[in-house]
Motif scaffolding. Sequence first.
Motif, PDB file in Angstrom:
ATOM      1  N   ILE A 132       0.845  -1.200   0.000  1.00 23.44           N
ATOM      2  CA  ILE A 132       0.000   0.000   0.000  1.00 23.44           C
ATOM      3  C   ILE A 132       0.879   1.249   0.000  1.00 23.44           C
ATOM      4  CG2 ILE A 132      -1.635   1.369   1.363  1.00 23.44           C
ATOM      5  CD1 ILE A 132      -2.991  -1.132   2.230  1.00 23.44           C
ATOM      6  N   GLY A 133       1.922   1.234   0.824  1.00 19.71           N
ATOM      7  CA  GLY A 133       2.832   2.369   0.884  1.00 19.71           C
ATOM      8  C   GLY A 133       3.513   2.610  -0.446  1.00 19.71           C
ATOM      9  N   LEU A 134       3.934   1.510  -1.097  1.00 22.22           N
ATOM     10  CA  LEU A 134       4.553   1.621  -2.423  1.00 22.22           C
ATOM     11  C   LEU A 134       3.581   2.267  -3.402  1.00 22.22           C
ATOM     12  CD1 LEU A 134       6.468  -1.624  -3.481  1.00 22.22           C
ATOM     13  CD2 LEU A 134       7.239   0.739  -3.606  1.00 22.22           C
ATOM     14  N   ALA A 135       2.335   1.797  -3.358  1.00 26.03           N
ATOM     15  CA  ALA A 135       1.323   2.323  -4.277  1.00 26.03           C
ATOM     16  C   ALA A 135       1.085   3.811  -4.019  1.00 26.03           C
ATOM     17  CB  ALA A 135       0.014   1.547  -4.127  1.00 26.03           C
ATOM     18  N   ILE A 136       1.011   4.191  -2.737  1.00 27.06           N
ATOM     19  CA  ILE A 136       0.783   5.605  -2.427  1.00 27.06           C
ATOM     20  C   ILE A 136       1.967   6.447  -2.877  1.00 27.06           C
ATOM     21  CG2 ILE A 136       0.532   7.293  -0.566  1.00 27.06           C
ATOM     22  CD1 ILE A 136      -0.979   5.236   1.018  1.00 27.06           C
ATOM     23  N   GLY A 137       3.169   5.951  -2.602  1.00 25.41           N
ATOM     24  CA  GLY A 137       4.359   6.744  -2.880  1.00 25.41           C
ATOM     25  C   GLY A 137       4.707   6.803  -4.349  1.00 25.41           C
ATOM     26  N   ARG A 185      -2.214   6.572  -4.714  1.00 26.53           N
ATOM     27  CA  ARG A 185      -2.406   7.582  -3.680  1.00 26.53           C
ATOM     28  C   ARG A 185      -3.881   7.949  -3.572  1.00 26.53           C
ATOM     29  NH1 ARG A 185       1.685  10.881  -4.374  1.00 26.53           N
ATOM     30  NH2 ARG A 185       0.808  12.474  -5.705  1.00 26.53           N
ATOM     31  N   GLY A 186      -4.513   8.096  -4.739  1.00 29.05           N
ATOM     32  CA  GLY A 186      -5.926   8.452  -4.768  1.00 29.05           C
ATOM     33  C   GLY A 186      -6.792   7.439  -4.032  1.00 29.05           C
ATOM     34  N   ILE A 187      -6.447   6.159  -4.208  1.00 29.29           N
ATOM     35  CA  ILE A 187      -7.260   5.112  -3.588  1.00 29.29           C
ATOM     36  C   ILE A 187      -6.981   4.996  -2.093  1.00 29.29           C
ATOM     37  CG2 ILE A 187      -7.683   2.621  -3.503  1.00 29.29           C
ATOM     38  CD1 ILE A 187      -7.053   2.547  -6.508  1.00 29.29           C
ATOM     39  N   PHE A 188      -5.689   4.893  -1.729  1.00 32.05           N
ATOM     40  CA  PHE A 188      -5.369   4.489  -0.358  1.00 32.05           C
ATOM     41  C   PHE A 188      -5.259   5.628   0.642  1.00 32.05           C
ATOM     42  CE2 PHE A 188      -3.747   0.772  -2.772  1.00 32.05           C
ATOM     43  CZ  PHE A 188      -4.598  -0.160  -2.217  1.00 32.05           C
ATOM     44  N   ASP A 189      -4.946   6.838   0.156  1.00 32.32           N
ATOM     45  CA  ASP A 189      -4.801   7.951   1.093  1.00 32.32           C
ATOM     46  C   ASP A 189      -6.049   8.144   1.953  1.00 32.32           C
ATOM     47  OD1 ASP A 189      -2.415   9.068   1.569  1.00 32.32           O
ATOM     48  OD2 ASP A 189      -2.673  10.836   0.303  1.00 32.32           O
ATOM     49  N   PRO A 190      -7.238   8.257   1.337  1.00 35.55           N
ATOM     50  CA  PRO A 190      -8.430   8.466   2.163  1.00 35.55           C
ATOM     51  C   PRO A 190      -8.709   7.280   3.093  1.00 35.55           C
ATOM     52  CG  PRO A 190      -9.024   8.244  -0.163  1.00 35.55           C
ATOM     53  CD  PRO A 190      -7.544   8.326  -0.097  1.00 35.55           C
ATOM     54  N   VAL A 191      -8.437   6.050   2.612  1.00 35.13           N
ATOM     55  CA  VAL A 191      -8.691   4.875   3.447  1.00 35.13           C
ATOM     56  C   VAL A 191      -7.852   4.950   4.719  1.00 35.13           C
ATOM     57  CG1 VAL A 191      -8.562   2.369   3.563  1.00 35.13           C
ATOM     58  CG2 VAL A 191      -9.209   3.475   1.415  1.00 35.13           C
ATOM     59  N   LEU A 192      -6.554   5.264   4.549  1.00 37.21           N
ATOM     60  CA  LEU A 192      -5.670   5.321   5.713  1.00 37.21           C
ATOM     61  C   LEU A 192      -6.034   6.482   6.624  1.00 37.21           C
ATOM     62  CD1 LEU A 192      -2.099   4.460   4.421  1.00 37.21           C
ATOM     63  CD2 LEU A 192      -3.753   3.016   5.591  1.00 37.21           C
TER      64      LEU A 192
END
Lengths: 257, 285
Positions: free
Chosen positions: B112-117, B123-130
């Motif tokens: 997830i971190g790799l995808a966000i970074g 980033r669009g998907i996981f930022d709000p989830v986290l």
Amino acid sequence: MSTLTLSNIAVRYSGQPRPAVEGASLSVGQGEFVVLTGRSGCGKSTLLNAAAGLVVPEHGEVSVDGRPIEGPGADRAVVFQSDALFPWFSARDNVAFALRVRGIGERQRHALANELLRRVRLDGLGDKPVWEMSGGMRQRVGLARALAAEPDFLLMDEPLGALDALTRERMQTLLLDIWAPGNLGVLMVTHGIEEALLLGTRVVVMAPDPGRIALSFEAGFSRRYAAGEPVRSIKADPAFTTARAELADAIFEGEPA
Amino acid sequence: MTLLQAERGRRDLAEPERATVLWPRSDTPRRELSSRTISAITILAALLAWTLVTRLGLVAPLFLPPPQDVLAKFWTVASQGFIDATLAQHLLASLGRVLAALVAATLVGIPIGLAIGASRVGRGIFDPVLEFLRPIPPLAYLPLIIIWFGIGESAKVLVIAIAMVAPIALSTASGVRNVQQDRLSAARSLGATRRQVIRFVVLPSALPSILTGLRIALGAGWTTLVAAELVAATRGLGFMIQSAAQFLVTDVVVMGILVIAAVAFVLELGLRFVERRLVPWAGRD
Ligand SMILES: Nc1ncnc2c1ncn2[C@@H]1O[C@H](COP(=O)(O)OP(=O)(O)OP(=O)(O)O)[C@@H](O)[C@H]1O
Ligand SMILES: [Mg+2]
């Protein structure tokens, strides 16, 4: 014989009102050593990065033998001023990374990387972590890594900029020795006036606002080195001293004293 | 010594020192106390204060038992156990949950971190989830986990793991975002594929940051442990503390807290050791 050609290059960084480089044309043939020099901020790195494919020009074209380049590629290996080594790898593995990318198997990688380290005079230091190395050693690892790509062109952005004077002189002869066989075309950025003259078969002077090529001339001192004349005797030649003064004038032309 | 030899000696000295030192390292001999000594003194002072306060009868043992009672309790629980399990069994149960959660959270958090970074879409998907998950206290989502996953071991591990994912993912993402541009350029200009860039440049570059994330996650894991062991546990340090609290056995409560602190400290030291072995270059390049 390959030739790297930059024709009428303009680069504008996003959000900047003025282009960093405008109307720059340049070519580097195999066996040539082209030195880019000029004042700080005049677009030398920008032009070199355009040649590497790391920066996309707004206008103009970078091509190798008439074929436009598509981004960065191993035919144009880059040596960075920051050395850009991978500290999680040993010296040898930094070099071997370039070989791995080329699909060379593990056994061969080891031997080839050792051979390349020997070429940059780092024999036996393959296992050393790069973060334990001095600036001069790191630059040589960076050079070996670039050579491992078996490039046609070697693009170097102030590779010797951060070195002390003595290490720098030794690195200059190392670069000449690597270029001398004639199968590489070299494009190198430097602030050093003496360095530009000593190394370049052609010296290109850039000027700022906007970054452009102000002057380009042939220099024969490195060919004399390749023909066997020692660096000391070249530098002692009055012609070298005269050329050095003229180049300094050209670089600082138009700048208030 | 000839002049030339003197010159040679000088040249070796001229090799520039690489490490930038913001503050001089404390391993140079000095008269001042090292911070380690100061820490030791602080701990001793706290112990002394604890002893005095209880010895002088300023606080009833129900609220704060004296150190020697807690120590005695430590030996009894270690040898005879408390609520059908010895201290070692409680400890192993908790340690197992925390470590299982760490493994699970790492397997989920790093990608997830790799995808966000590394990707706009990620980033669009996981930022709000986290951002949604991060501030929620474990006790708040605990009932939902029980409803969805029952009261088994996996529910407990899940509660802990949820608390661990965000720190791991966010540290990974920040590590990925801070990869030196020149290193990426170097890899690309050598002809590396996107996969090779991620595997040999981005991930190693982010490793110090990832390890920091694991340390923060471990801390969060221990914090969540007591909540997780509210769910029908029969063993575990959190469970032991809660049961002891219900019977007002304060010395077991205090002992349990100290054991958790000690274990967390040992794990922290372990991770620092791993850090030194895995990323000796961190901060030096
Ligand atoms: N990434 C960037 N974004 C915006 N502007 C940039 C960027 N990189 C360089 N510039 C600007 O473009 C101009 C040329 O920069 P460049 O780095 O090419 O100069 P240089 O000749 O290499 O200078 P130096 O000798 O100091 O390295 C400068 O005015 C600089 O501020
Ligand atoms: Mg530059």
